[in-house]
Design a protein around this motif. Structure first.
Motif: not given
Length: 244
Positions: A36-45
């Protein structure tokens, strides 16, 4: 051309090494986290919002690679055992699946060996991880596996707000109450990755193993029905053991 004695000499060690390698693969296939793998990217408002670094977990193993590794290990063992048994017996039968000859002229000991190995292979296959059917998976050639579309979720923070219950008068101050509200400050975009098998693919592989196992059993029964020369050694053995 190798001598039969040379084949027999290497068989035991090869069986031991192959068993260890296939056992490890069997146990690895029961650890879903490896596939299993995962990629998360965060973008502020907005530009002033708090920032977070991207997060990722790489797929460590792929089921297809594990199966190829098991096949590579077992192919060497199958070839050694086949070479030994073909040189060691005169009773043969073809292994035929749907009109296709998979193994030509297999002796009974080899057929017995294949029966056992196919049982073990089936046990490995039914334990192989499959894709979560609740997700929409797409083939990802770059990742050598599967991936989902990014799913966006919100990140919020608690912000105080003031509720004015009564406006101020010349006789009384205003009555207010502070309460908290959730304010969106950014978004997470999460993509899942997997090295598992599609359920339909695993079903096909299990069906092939079952079909080949049935063919091996039929071949063994055919080979066991062949005429053999009667060998009599019992009388001589017990004449010796029971001699006065």
């Amino acid at each position: 051309m190798p001598k039969l004695s040379q084949i027999v000499a290497v068989e035991k060690g090869l069986k031991s090494r192959t068993a260890a390698a296939v056992t490890k693969i069997y146990h690895d296939l029961q650890k879903p986290a490896l596939f299993a793998g995962l990629s998360r990217k965060y973008t502020p408002v907005d530009d002033e919002g708090e920032r977070f670094p991207p997060e990722s977990t790489l797929v460590q193993q792929h089921v297809d690679d594990q199966l190829r590794s098991a096949a590579s290990q077992l192919t060497k063992l199958f070839d050694v055992v086949a070479t030994k048994e073909v040189g060691n017996t005169g009773t043969f039968a073809d292994v035929v699946v749907d009109g296709v000859t998979v193994v030509d002229g297999a002796p009974v000991p080899l057929l017995l060996f294949l029966e056992k190995q196919l049982v073990d292979l089936r046990a490995i296959m039914v334990k192989a991880p499959t894709l979560d059917p609740s997700e929409a998976w797409q083939l990802d050639e770059n990742a050598h596996g599967w991936r989902t579309e990014p799913v966006q979720t919100m990140r919020t923070r608690k912000v105080p707000r003031t509720l004015v219950k009564y406006e101020a008068t010349d006789k009384h101050p205003a009555q207010t109450e502070v309460y908290m509200v959730d304010e969106i400050v950014g978004h997470w975009a999460a993509t899942k990755f997997s090295g598992a098998l599609a359920p339909a693919r695993r079903d096909v592989l299990v069906a092939r193993i079952d079909a080949l196992a049935d063919a091996v059993k039929r071949a063994r029964e055919e080979a066991n029905g062949a005429d053999v020369e009667q060998v009599r050694v019992g009388t001589a053995v017990f004449d010796y053991l029971l001699a006065p």
